[in-house]
Design a protein around this motif. Structure first.
Motif, mmCIF file in Angstrom:
data_model
loop_
_atom_site.group_PDB
_atom_site.id
_atom_site.type_symbol
_atom_site.label_atom_id
_atom_site.label_comp_id
_atom_site.label_asym_id
_atom_site.label_seq_id
_atom_site.Cartn_x
_atom_site.Cartn_y
_atom_site.Cartn_z
ATOM 1 N N PHE A 66 0.840 -1.190 0.000
ATOM 2 C CA PHE A 66 0.000 0.000 0.000
ATOM 3 C C PHE A 66 0.878 1.244 0.000
ATOM 4 C CE2 PHE A 66 0.827 -0.740 4.433
ATOM 5 C CZ PHE A 66 0.869 0.508 5.024
ATOM 6 N N LYS A 67 0.309 2.347 -0.407
ATOM 7 C CA LYS A 67 1.025 3.624 -0.412
ATOM 8 C C LYS A 67 0.830 4.288 0.940
ATOM 9 C CE LYS A 67 0.703 4.556 -5.306
ATOM 10 N NZ LYS A 67 0.368 5.529 -6.339
ATOM 11 N N ILE A 68 1.859 5.003 1.354
ATOM 12 C CA ILE A 68 1.782 5.715 2.628
ATOM 13 C C ILE A 68 2.325 7.124 2.443
ATOM 14 C CG2 ILE A 68 4.008 4.752 3.341
ATOM 15 C CD1 ILE A 68 2.979 4.796 6.216
ATOM 16 N N ARG A 69 1.672 8.071 3.040
ATOM 17 C CA ARG A 69 2.142 9.458 2.999
ATOM 18 C C ARG A 69 2.797 9.756 4.341
ATOM 19 N NH1 ARG A 69 -0.602 12.396 -1.243
ATOM 20 N NH2 ARG A 69 -2.278 11.102 -2.051
ATOM 21 N N ALA A 108 9.729 12.564 8.882
ATOM 22 C CA ALA A 108 9.609 11.120 9.130
ATOM 23 C C ALA A 108 10.258 10.340 7.989
ATOM 24 C CB ALA A 108 8.142 10.722 9.279
ATOM 25 N N LYS A 109 10.061 10.783 6.764
ATOM 26 C CA LYS A 109 10.676 10.137 5.602
ATOM 27 C C LYS A 109 12.198 10.221 5.682
ATOM 28 C CE LYS A 109 10.745 8.626 1.229
ATOM 29 N NZ LYS A 109 11.775 7.627 1.097
ATOM 30 N N ALA A 110 12.705 11.381 6.066
ATOM 31 C CA ALA A 110 14.151 11.561 6.199
ATOM 32 C C ALA A 110 14.706 10.651 7.297
ATOM 33 C CB ALA A 110 14.479 13.023 6.502
ATOM 34 N N PHE A 111 13.972 10.505 8.382
ATOM 35 C CA PHE A 111 14.396 9.630 9.475
ATOM 36 C C PHE A 111 14.465 8.184 8.996
ATOM 37 C CE2 PHE A 111 13.304 6.715 12.919
ATOM 38 C CZ PHE A 111 14.310 6.994 13.818
ATOM 39 N N ALA A 145 22.022 -0.431 6.943
ATOM 40 C CA ALA A 145 22.212 -1.160 5.683
ATOM 41 C C ALA A 145 20.996 -2.027 5.360
ATOM 42 C CB ALA A 145 23.486 -2.003 5.720
ATOM 43 N N SER A 146 19.828 -1.406 5.459
ATOM 44 C CA SER A 146 18.582 -2.113 5.170
ATOM 45 C C SER A 146 17.708 -1.238 4.281
ATOM 46 C CB SER A 146 17.845 -2.451 6.481
ATOM 47 O OG SER A 146 17.446 -1.274 7.150
ATOM 48 N N SER A 147 16.570 -1.774 3.914
ATOM 49 C CA SER A 147 15.655 -1.002 3.072
ATOM 50 C C SER A 147 14.762 -0.107 3.937
ATOM 51 C CB SER A 147 14.771 -1.945 2.253
ATOM 52 O OG SER A 147 13.865 -2.620 3.098
ATOM 53 N N GLN A 148 14.183 0.879 3.304
ATOM 54 C CA GLN A 148 13.250 1.740 4.016
ATOM 55 C C GLN A 148 12.023 0.946 4.448
ATOM 56 O OE1 GLN A 148 12.603 5.625 2.190
ATOM 57 N NE2 GLN A 148 14.642 5.512 1.268
ATOM 58 N N THR A 149 11.609 -0.002 3.639
ATOM 59 C CA THR A 149 10.489 -0.863 4.015
ATOM 60 C C THR A 149 10.819 -1.635 5.289
ATOM 61 O OG1 THR A 149 9.760 -1.087 1.724
ATOM 62 C CG2 THR A 149 9.058 -2.815 3.271
ATOM 63 N N SER A 150 12.020 -2.186 5.366
ATOM 64 C CA SER A 150 12.433 -2.923 6.567
ATOM 65 C C SER A 150 12.396 -2.035 7.800
ATOM 66 C CB SER A 150 13.843 -3.495 6.403
ATOM 67 O OG SER A 150 13.860 -4.480 5.412
#
Length: 52
Positions: A6-9, A14-17, A26-31
């Motif tokens: 799903f998409k999240i805004r 928060a995105k920068a964090f 060394a992981s993904s943003q999803t992780s």
């Protein structure tokens, strides 16, 4: 494990964090987002269990 997409805004800070944490670990943003949610789930479970 089944997954859902799903998409999240997110607010810019928060995105920068999340991005910085992903790079640091060394992981993904999803992780990193999943890790945050799981941490909260664990805290909620402990709080609910302690209250009983």
């Amino acid at each position: 494990m089944e997954t859902e997409q799903f998409k999240i805004r997110l607010p810019s800070d928060a995105k920068a964090f999340i991005k910085a944490e992903a790079e640091r670990n060394a992981s993904s943003q999803t992780s990193e987002i999943v890790r945050c949610i799981r941490d909260r789930m664990d805290r909620e479970t402990k709080t609910t269990t302690s209250a009983n």
